[in-house]
Write a protein that holds these residues in place. Structure first.
Motif, PDB file in Angstrom:
ATOM      1  N   SER A  65       0.809  -1.227   0.000  1.00 48.64           N
ATOM      2  CA  SER A  65       0.000   0.000   0.000  1.00 48.64           C
ATOM      3  C   SER A  65       0.836   1.268   0.000  1.00 48.64           C
ATOM      4  O   SER A  65       0.296   2.369  -0.120  1.00 48.64           O
ATOM      5  N   HIS A  66       2.165   1.126   0.129  1.00 40.63           N
ATOM      6  CA  HIS A  66       3.041   2.303   0.097  1.00 40.63           C
ATOM      7  C   HIS A  66       3.117   2.927  -1.294  1.00 40.63           C
ATOM      8  O   HIS A  66       3.473   4.102  -1.445  1.00 40.63           O
ATOM      9  N   ASN A  67       2.792   2.137  -2.334  1.00 41.07           N
ATOM     10  CA  ASN A  67       2.786   2.618  -3.723  1.00 41.07           C
ATOM     11  C   ASN A  67       4.165   3.069  -4.221  1.00 41.07           C
ATOM     12  O   ASN A  67       4.266   3.938  -5.092  1.00 41.07           O
ATOM     13  N   PHE A  68       5.210   2.468  -3.681  1.00 42.87           N
ATOM     14  CA  PHE A  68       6.552   2.761  -4.159  1.00 42.87           C
ATOM     15  C   PHE A  68       7.131   1.595  -4.954  1.00 42.87           C
ATOM     16  O   PHE A  68       8.335   1.531  -5.192  1.00 42.87           O
ATOM     17  N   GLY A  69       6.271   0.663  -5.342  1.00 42.30           N
ATOM     18  CA  GLY A  69       6.705  -0.457  -6.154  1.00 42.30           C
ATOM     19  C   GLY A  69       7.842  -1.230  -5.513  1.00 42.30           C
ATOM     20  O   GLY A  69       7.796  -1.550  -4.319  1.00 42.30           O
ATOM     21  N   SER A 196      10.270  10.885   1.226  1.00 44.13           N
ATOM     22  CA  SER A 196      10.330  12.219   1.843  1.00 44.13           C
ATOM     23  C   SER A 196       9.161  13.116   1.453  1.00 44.13           C
ATOM     24  O   SER A 196       8.764  13.999   2.225  1.00 44.13           O
ATOM     25  N   ASP A 197       8.573  12.901   0.269  1.00 45.36           N
ATOM     26  CA  ASP A 197       7.458  13.751  -0.166  1.00 45.36           C
ATOM     27  C   ASP A 197       6.095  13.125   0.123  1.00 45.36           C
ATOM     28  O   ASP A 197       5.068  13.607  -0.361  1.00 45.36           O
ATOM     29  N   GLN A 198       6.099  12.036   0.905  1.00 44.27           N
ATOM     30  CA  GLN A 198       4.850  11.383   1.327  1.00 44.27           C
ATOM     31  C   GLN A 198       4.772  11.430   2.862  1.00 44.27           C
ATOM     32  O   GLN A 198       5.237  10.516   3.537  1.00 44.27           O
ATOM     33  N   PRO A 199       4.230  12.509   3.432  1.00 46.71           N
ATOM     34  CA  PRO A 199       4.343  12.748   4.885  1.00 46.71           C
ATOM     35  C   PRO A 199       3.785  11.638   5.775  1.00 46.71           C
ATOM     36  O   PRO A 199       4.393  11.304   6.792  1.00 46.71           O
ATOM     37  N   ILE A 200       2.656  11.044   5.424  1.00 48.04           N
ATOM     38  CA  ILE A 200       2.071  10.008   6.297  1.00 48.04           C
ATOM     39  C   ILE A 200       2.955   8.773   6.314  1.00 48.04           C
ATOM     40  O   ILE A 200       3.278   8.229   7.382  1.00 48.04           O
ATOM     41  N   LEU A 201       3.361   8.316   5.137  1.00 44.65           N
ATOM     42  CA  LEU A 201       4.238   7.150   5.049  1.00 44.65           C
ATOM     43  C   LEU A 201       5.579   7.430   5.729  1.00 44.65           C
ATOM     44  O   LEU A 201       6.081   6.613   6.500  1.00 44.65           O
ATOM     45  N   ARG A 202       6.161   8.587   5.418  1.00 44.46           N
ATOM     46  CA  ARG A 202       7.462   8.952   5.996  1.00 44.46           C
ATOM     47  C   ARG A 202       7.412   8.960   7.518  1.00 44.46           C
ATOM     48  O   ARG A 202       8.287   8.397   8.190  1.00 44.46           O
ATOM     49  N   GLU A 203       6.384   9.589   8.087  1.00 43.30           N
ATOM     50  CA  GLU A 203       6.298   9.705   9.550  1.00 43.30           C
ATOM     51  C   GLU A 203       5.974   8.359  10.201  1.00 43.30           C
ATOM     52  O   GLU A 203       6.405   8.089  11.326  1.00 43.30           O
ATOM     53  N   THR A 204       5.234   7.489   9.515  1.00 46.03           N
ATOM     54  CA  THR A 204       4.963   6.152  10.056  1.00 46.03           C
ATOM     55  C   THR A 204       6.255   5.343  10.126  1.00 46.03           C
ATOM     56  O   THR A 204       6.523   4.665  11.124  1.00 46.03           O
TER      57      THR A 204
END
Length: 403
Positions: A65-69, A196-204
């Motif tokens: 679900s992170h969508n970073f492949g 770094s440009d995905q705040p929710i994922l980065r902070e989790t």
């Protein structure tokens, strides 16, 4: 100044200085908002599969679900220097069954994190936080897909597997040890940078990283970590003396804790009749030690138990009712008790436990520290005794009537 006095002075100096650094670290953590951690709040810190394998597996999964492949799994492969697996075609499966356990052939079992690519290259990751090794566990994984499989043993600090698990395997030849302390944290920091440009994922990812630093006793502030290291270097002998006595102190106060529980259980359960037997394990430095509670009218090998998930002084602790699945009473017990409201509050069934639930969290350093504070330890004793008495009373009549 005598040698003994000088040694005591050095120990006091390092403890005072370390406490100042830790107090400052706590202040910084509060200012940064790091004291709010969902993993800690939800008591998920030590759950190997439900927390750690699940989180790692989701990041590793190219379809996650992170969508970073395949970016995160490629960063992981870079981190462990693994060039055998193709990140883009890989699939990640948690608790993957590689066959039924066969202890004669040393094959089969369920792998915590299993990764497979289109060319049938595989990675087996055995994830250990506080749980103990299983017989021939690494050996069985190493016998899977032998020419195309790589086995990794993941622990908090990169510890080696037990002889019973690895059998005749050679470290760094047949399997590789990796750690949360270095391998996983370094990888997570690379993932956080990628996101770094995905705040929710980065902070989790950052929250999970902070949790791992807590579990591996690292400071989250790099400057203060350097100060601690400098303090140890300057006072190495004193620091080593403290380090070598930590486990002995933990064992001593865990025993005191269990003895206080034993005394209260006797006062409560055996207040009128001496129907109950309460036993504290002799050696707390072995796996699955704790307290056993049995009743004179219960069949043999059925008991209420408080038990460390590994070693009780340094791991999470569960309680419940013990009797093996092979027991002729197992189905009767489950049928009789499962509808009781007590057993509808998060109890699970295991091979040796019809009903089992975690109750104490000594895998967490902050929880373990409560053992050394008389007031906090007393509160833990009262809480634990109440739970053990409750389940003992509920089981008393039904188990006494088993035929």
């Amino acid at each position: 100044m005598t040698q003994t006095t000088e040694a005591i002075f050095s120990v006091n100096k390092i403890l005072d200085s370390a406490n100042l650094i830790l107090d400052h670290q706590q202040e910084i953590a509060v200012l940064k908002g790091e004291t709010f951690n969902l993993f800690s709040i939800l008591k998920m810190e030590s759950k190997e599969n439900d927390t750690h394998s699940a989180f790692l597996g989701e990041l590793l999964n190219p379809n996650g679900s992170h969508n970073f492949g395949a970016s995160f799994i490629q960063l992981f492969l870079n981190q462990i220097d693994d060039e055998t697996l193709d990140a883009n075609s890989s699939k990640v499966i948690l608790e993957y069954q590689i066959g039924l356990n066969n202890h004669d052939d040393k094959t089969g079992g369920r792998v915590d994190i299993y990764i497979k690519d289109a060319s049938e290259n595989t990675i087996c990751i055995e994830n250990k936080i506080y749980a103990s090794d299983q017989p021939n566990q690494l050996k069985r994984y190493a016998n899977h897909n032998k020419t195309k499989n790589t086995v990794y043993y993941l622990t908090l600090n990169g510890d080696d597997a037990s002889k019973g698990s690895k059998d005749d395997l050679e470290i760094d030849v047949d399997y590789t040890c990796i750690s949360y302390h270095t391998t996983i944290i370094d990888w997570l920091e690379a993932c956080a940078k990628e996101a770094s440009d995905q705040p929710i994922l980065r902070e989790t990812i950052k929250q999970y990283t902070i949790l791992l630093k807590k579990l591996t006793n690292q400071l989250s502030d790099a400057k203060m970590e350097k100060e601690i290291k400098a303090l140890i270097i300057t006072n190495y002998t004193a620091a080593k003396t403290i380090s070598s006595n930590i486990e002995a102190v933990e064992l001593e106060y865990t025993r005191l804790f269990l003895i206080e529980i034993e005394q209260k259980l006797n006062e409560t359960l055996n207040d009128k009749h001496k129907d109950w037997t309460i036993e504290v394990s002799e050696d707390l430095n072995v796996i699955w030690s704790g307290i056993k509670i049995s009743h004179k009218d219960w069949p043999q090998n059925i008991r209420v138990q408080l038990q460390g998930n590994n070693k009780i002084h340094s791991s999470d602790t569960g309680y419940g009712l013990v009797t093996h699945k092979s027991s002729i009473y197992r189905l009767d017990i489950e049928s009789e008790l499962k509808s009781n409201i007590i057993f509808e509050t998060g109890f699970k069934s295991k091979e040796y436990w019809p009903f089992y639930k975690l109750i104490l969290w000594f895998g967490n350093t902050e929880e373990r520290a409560k053992l050394f504070d008389k007031k906090q330890r007393s509160e833990l004793v009262t809480f634990t005794v109440d739970k053990l008495v409750e389940i003992s009373r509920v089981c008393e009549r039904p188990l006494s009537e088993l035929k």
